[in-house]
Structure formats: structure tokens, C-alpha cells
Enzyme design. Structure first.
Site, PDB file in Angstrom:
ATOM      1  N   GLY A   1       0.641  -1.060   0.216  1.00 42.79           N
ATOM      2  CA  GLY A   1      -0.294  -0.149  -0.330  1.00 42.79           C
ATOM      3  C   GLY A   1       0.573   1.460   0.208  1.00 42.79           C
ATOM      4  N   SER A   2       0.110   2.023   0.190  1.00 46.13           N
ATOM      5  CA  SER A   2       0.778   3.491   0.359  1.00 46.13           C
ATOM      6  C   SER A   2       2.206   3.417   1.385  1.00 46.13           C
ATOM      7  CB  SER A   2      -0.400   4.805   0.784  1.00 46.13           C
ATOM      8  OG  SER A   2      -0.603   4.956   1.743  1.00 46.13           O
TER       9      SER A   2
ATOM     10  N   VAL B   1       0.603   4.423   5.246  1.00 42.96           N
ATOM     11  CA  VAL B   1       0.257   3.917   5.769  1.00 42.96           C
ATOM     12  C   VAL B   1       1.401   2.154   6.221  1.00 42.96           C
ATOM     13  CG1 VAL B   1      -1.808   2.114   6.030  1.00 42.96           C
ATOM     14  CG2 VAL B   1      -2.220   4.261   4.654  1.00 42.96           C
ATOM     15  N   GLY B   2       1.916   2.497   5.386  1.00 40.57           N
ATOM     16  CA  GLY B   2       2.901   1.321   5.265  1.00 40.57           C
ATOM     17  C   GLY B   2       4.172   2.539   6.919  1.00 40.57           C
TER      18      GLY B   2
ATOM     19  N   GLU C   1       5.987  -3.560   1.193  1.00 38.26           N
ATOM     20  CA  GLU C   1       6.165  -2.773  -0.711  1.00 38.26           C
ATOM     21  C   GLU C   1       5.264  -1.668  -0.647  1.00 38.26           C
ATOM     22  OE1 GLU C   1       4.998  -2.242  -4.385  1.00 38.26           O
ATOM     23  OE2 GLU C   1       3.999  -4.157  -3.522  1.00 38.26           O
TER      24      GLU C   1
ATOM     25  N   CYS D   1       1.883   0.527  -8.634  1.00 34.20           N
ATOM     26  CA  CYS D   1       2.691   0.831  -7.701  1.00 34.20           C
ATOM     27  C   CYS D   1       3.579   1.025  -9.005  1.00 34.20           C
ATOM     28  CB  CYS D   1       2.844   0.506  -6.894  1.00 34.20           C
ATOM     29  SG  CYS D   1       3.889  -1.829  -7.382  1.00 34.20           S
TER      30      CYS D   1
END
Length: 510
Positions: free
Chosen positions: A242-243, A246-247, A264, A298
Site C-alpha cells: 500500500g501507500s 500507511v506503511g 511493498e 505502484c
């Protein structure tokens, strides 16, 4: 009650609209549900349980119980289960593609493409299951032997995105199951049904109850549910796609209890075309990379750098080729680019395009705006009943460093073209980002190919090729694009393993 499906399935029992825990289809304890929206029509076509924190423990406990048995299943048997799952997914390909199209909005042809790509993971990890090996060594100390054994780490939690929901699940679950781990998946609120269908097929393949659990939830409950899953004491591994924003939250939560974590994250990928490049080759690769899923990948080409000697020619080629794309509902015959999956992406794309034009960029194709009604006047509303979340492919020329498009990831059908003079300039601009997922360079100079490989700051470098993601290749970024690898030989399965070192003293002399 959700309406009837807008399509027919060859296997009606494939699609379930409940969470899947311990081999059973279950609702949320609250009884609440959330709607699944077709991005191509902005209409509700299904619903799923809106699970919350109180639903987490039961799912994790189920996976922990299953782990006690599955972790000691013979590697050959794990390989056979994965291969049977692979065969069932292949047989359900037509049905899964339809579900995927109505969840994500991507054209049916792209849905089939994702499935074919995804099946590479089940095939690959079926083979990897039997190739987990330890070591035996003779150390410096006399009469000793040192051996290392590898064992599954435990219950894994997977937090997966909406843009490639089948691929992301199979890439994670395939490695986990090969290693001997069990998994609880929280799919994106936009795309839970493909995940539930895969869980259904995993059960049919023979995976025991609890090996693959799925908890669905709404966008509103996603943060709290995810946090509860990550912090649960029986969870030993977390994998997130994800982003970057948020990661970092996920990494912080994992750090509290030192849990193994694979991230990732986002990309701001440069695509460099040199004067000596094969322009037809570069164009074909860029088209497939940039406009696939309306720019929502991505590893998509986010920034296009073209050397001055071919800038005008390549720009014209790109505009003419892009003009041929047909925008429409993913299920409509002939559609080559569908809607974005969420209207949030449209708002950001409009902002980036407006910023570029305000600062001197030239609009070469498209309007830089969503179709009328796709967002509200503030660029943030759902626009119910307006017919989907569409934006025509937009190309901007005469881009300058410092524009939002150069600094931010673009998850929409918008691209900007930057002109550069020298190689050093292109490399500097390409690396001028906090992210480092993928970079692409097109040149017929062997010397430059090696320089690009070593000088571009990214975890994956495409040299005279676009998307190079494959089950046999390690996938992952550097910098703020995350850490850890998914897919590839050894490395992906190792993310789900622990190593134990044993030291043995041998009595007597040889």
C-alpha cells in the site's frame, strides 16, 4: 440486501459475500455490512461483513490452531496443495476475471492478464515448498558441527490493496503456504470478493480450516481492524502492500513487539528515453506500463524523461498512440482503459494536472479533469449515479522539476513529459524522490545500460523493458518504497521462515 449480480458465473457457488473463518462463511459480530461499488457505473452490486476489532481474535485463534498442524505438513504435501489450488484457480479463470472487473474497474482483458500473472505465483511457490533447505558446517572449534534448520514463523497477517487484489494475495499466500505458515487476509474494502473466492478455492483444494482466513471490513473500520490484527500476540509476521504513509504506521505497530514485517510501498517511478533508444520499443513498453489499470500500479511510469534529440518525435508518437485508447466500462467490448477504482484518485490527479498547467506545462492530450460528475465540485465526492469514476488519459508536456507530478505518486491516467539534455541530468532527476521502487531506462548503449543499473536508485531496474515483475524475480523497493522481497528464488519464502542454529559436540577423534 445487495442486488443481484450484474453478470453470470459458470460456478455460482464460487462467489460468497461473507467473511471466511475456520472453513465457514461468517458475518461480523455486529451484523453490519458495507457496499461493494462498481467503479464503472458507481452502483452497488454486492456487500460484505463490516468486521471490527471484536472479530479479530476468533480469526487469529483459528489460524494459530491450524498452524500447529499445517506447520508440520510434509513439504511435498504443501506443494501438492498449492498445485491443486493453482489448477482450481485456472479452471475458475473466467469467473474470477468477471468479479475482478466489477471490483476494480479494469478492462476484462486486463483482468485476464492479472490472473495469468497471478497464477505464476501459485506455480512458482508450489516448486519452492520442497526447496527449503538448511545447512551443515564444520566450525573453527574442534569436534563440533554447526547446523541451521529453517521453520515456519507462525501466523501471518496480509493487508492487501485494491489495484491487483488477486496477484497481491497469491504472491503473499503462496510464499506463506510454501513455508508452512497460515494466513489471515484483510482485503481492501473495494475488492474483498476476489479474495473470498480464492479462499473458497483454497478450501476446495484441501487446505485445512484456518489455514486461509479472510476478514472483510469497510474503509471506516480498516485502521482499527488492521491494528488489532497486527498487535495480536499470536501473529508473528505482517505483510503489507500500500501507500508509504500507511506503511510507516504498519512498521511502527510491528516494531512494538518486534514482529517481522515486509513492506511493498508506493512508487514514483521514472521512465527514461535516451536519444539512441528504439523509440517503437520504448513506446510499446510505456503504453503497457502507464495506462494499464488507468495508471493505478505502484510500478507504473510516473515521470517520463525524454532526451532532447528525440523529445518532439517521441512525444508525438505517444500522443497519437494514446489517442487510440477507448475509455469505458471494463466489461464493455473494446474497452482498453477503464475507470479508476476510487474517486479519491481523481481528486488527486486533477490537483496534479492543474498544478502542472499553472506552472507552465502544456496540455497535449485530455483535459486533466475527471468526467463531469465523477467527483463533486470540491473533487472529493462520490457523485452517486454519475456513471463511474472516469478520466480520459491526460498527457502534459514541457514539465519542470518541482511540479507535484514530479514529487508525488500518481495513481491515475495522467503523465508528464520532461525534456533533458545529458545523462547525468536525467539520473539526478530520476533519483530526486524519497521513493525507490522501480526505474526504467531505454538505450542501445551497453555502457549506459550498466551505468543505469548501478546509478538509478530503485529496487527494480527495467532496462529496455517495462514491467518486469514475475514470480521468479525478487520484487521490492528501497528508500521509502519499503523493505523485504516478495517472489523470487529463496528470498520470498524466507520472509516467512525463522532460522535455528544448532551446535553439536562430537565425542572421540576421527
Amino acid at each position: 440486501m445487495a442486488p443481484s449480480l450484474p453478470f453470470e458465473l459458470n460456478d455460482p457457488d464460487l462467489l460468497h459475500q461473507e467473511s471466511y473463518v475456520d472453513g465457514k462463511w461468517v458475518g461480523a459480530k455486529s451484523g453490519k455490512r458495507f457496499d461493494i461499488i462498481d467503479p464503472g457505473s458507481d452502483k452497488t452490486w454486492a456487500s460484505c461483513p463490516d468486521n471490527a476489532v471484536e472479530d479479530v481474535d476468533g480469526a487469529i485463534q483459528s489460524s494459530y490452531k491450524a498452524f500447529q498442524e499445517y506447520s508440520i505438513v510434509n513439504p511435498r504435501k504443501r506443494a501438492q496443495l498449492l498445485m491443486k489450488w493453482h489448477e482450481l484457480i485456472t479452471a475458475a479463470r473466467d469467473d474470477l476475471a468477471k468479479i475482478l472487473t466489477y471490483e476494480t474497474g479494469k478492462p476484462l482483458a486486463e483482468a485476464y492478464g492479472e490472473l495469468d500473472y497471478s497464477l505464476g505465483f501459485t506455480w512458482w511457490f508450489a516448486g519452492e515448498a520442497e526447496r527449503i533447505q538448511g545447512t551443515v558446517a564444520v566450525p573453527a572449534a574442534p569436534n563440533r558441527r554447526v547446523f541451521v534448520v529453517k521453520q515456519p514463523i507462525g501466523v501471518a497477517v496480509a493487508l492487501v490493496p485494491w489495484n491487483f487484489p488477486i496477484a497481491m494475495i497469491l504472491r503473499k499466500a503462496g510464499a506463506a503456504f510454501a513455508a508452512g505458515c497460515t494466513m489471515v487476509v484483510k482485503p481492501s474494502p473495494e475488492t474483498p470478493l476476489t479474495c473470498l473466492s480464492l479462499a473458497n478455492l483454497a478450501s476446495r483444494a484441501g487446505f485445512a480450516p484456518g489455514v486461509f482466513n479472510v476478514l472483510t471490513t469497510s474503509l471506516e473500520n480498516t485502521p482499527s481492524l488492521s491494528e488489532a490484527m497486527i498487535l495480536h500476540p499470536l501473529v508473528k509476521k505482517v505483510t503489507f502492500t500500500g501507500s508509504t504513509r500507511v506503511g510507516k504506521v504498519v512498521a511502527g505497530l510491528c516494531a512494538k513487539n518486534l514482529k517481522k514485517c515486509t513492506l511493498e510501498l508506493g512508487g514514483n517511478c521514472p521512465f527514461i528515453v535516451f536519444d539512441d533508444a528504439d523509440l517503437d520499443q520504448a513506446l510499446a513498453q510505456f503504453m503497457a506500463l502507464k495506462w494499464r489499470h488507468a495508471g493505478q500500479a505502484c510500478i507504473t511510469a510516473n515521470r517520463l524523461y525524454v532526451q532532447a534529440g528525440v523529445y518532439e518525435k517521441f512525444t508525438n508518437m505517444l500522443v497519437e498512440k494514446t489517442r487510440q485508447l477507448k475509455v469505458g466500462h471494463g466489461a464493455e467490448k473494446g474497452t482498453t482503459m477503464g475507470p479508476v477504482t476510487t474517486p479519491r484518485g481523481l481528486a488527486k490527479a486533477e490537483e496534479q494536472a492543474a498544478d502542472a498547467i499553472k506552472n507552465g506545462a502544456k496540455l497535449l492530450l485530455g483535459s486533466g479533469k475527471a468526467h463531469k460528475g465523477a467527483t463533486d465540485k470540491e473533487g472529493a465526492g462520490l457523485g452517486k449515479g454519475v456513471g463511474g469514476y472516469f478520466m480520459d488519459p491526460t498527457i502534459l508536456g514541457d514539465m519542470k522539476d518541482g511540479m507535484l507530478l514530479s514529487k508525488e505518486e500518481t495513481f491515475a491516467p495522467v503523465t508528464g513529459i520532461f525534456k533533458f539534455e545529458k545523462e547525468e541530468e536525467a539520473v539526478r532527476w530520476a533519483n530526486d524522490t524519497s521513493m525507490g521502487l522501480a526505474s526504467y531506462a531505454f538505450t542501445k548503449s551497453v555502457d549506459r545500460v550498466w551505468r543505469m543499473l548501478e546509478n538509478l536508485e530503485a529496487g527494480m531496474i527495467g532496462l529496455n523493458t517495462g514491467n518486469s515483475s514475475a514470480a521468479e524475480s525478487p520484487f521490492g523497493g528501497i528508500k521509502e518504497s519499503g523493505y523485504g522481497k516478495e517472489s523470487g528464488k529463496d528470498v520470498a519464502v524466507n520472509e516467512y521462515l525463522i532460522s535455528k542454529t544448532g551446535t553439536l559436540t562430537i565425542d572421540g577423534q576421527y
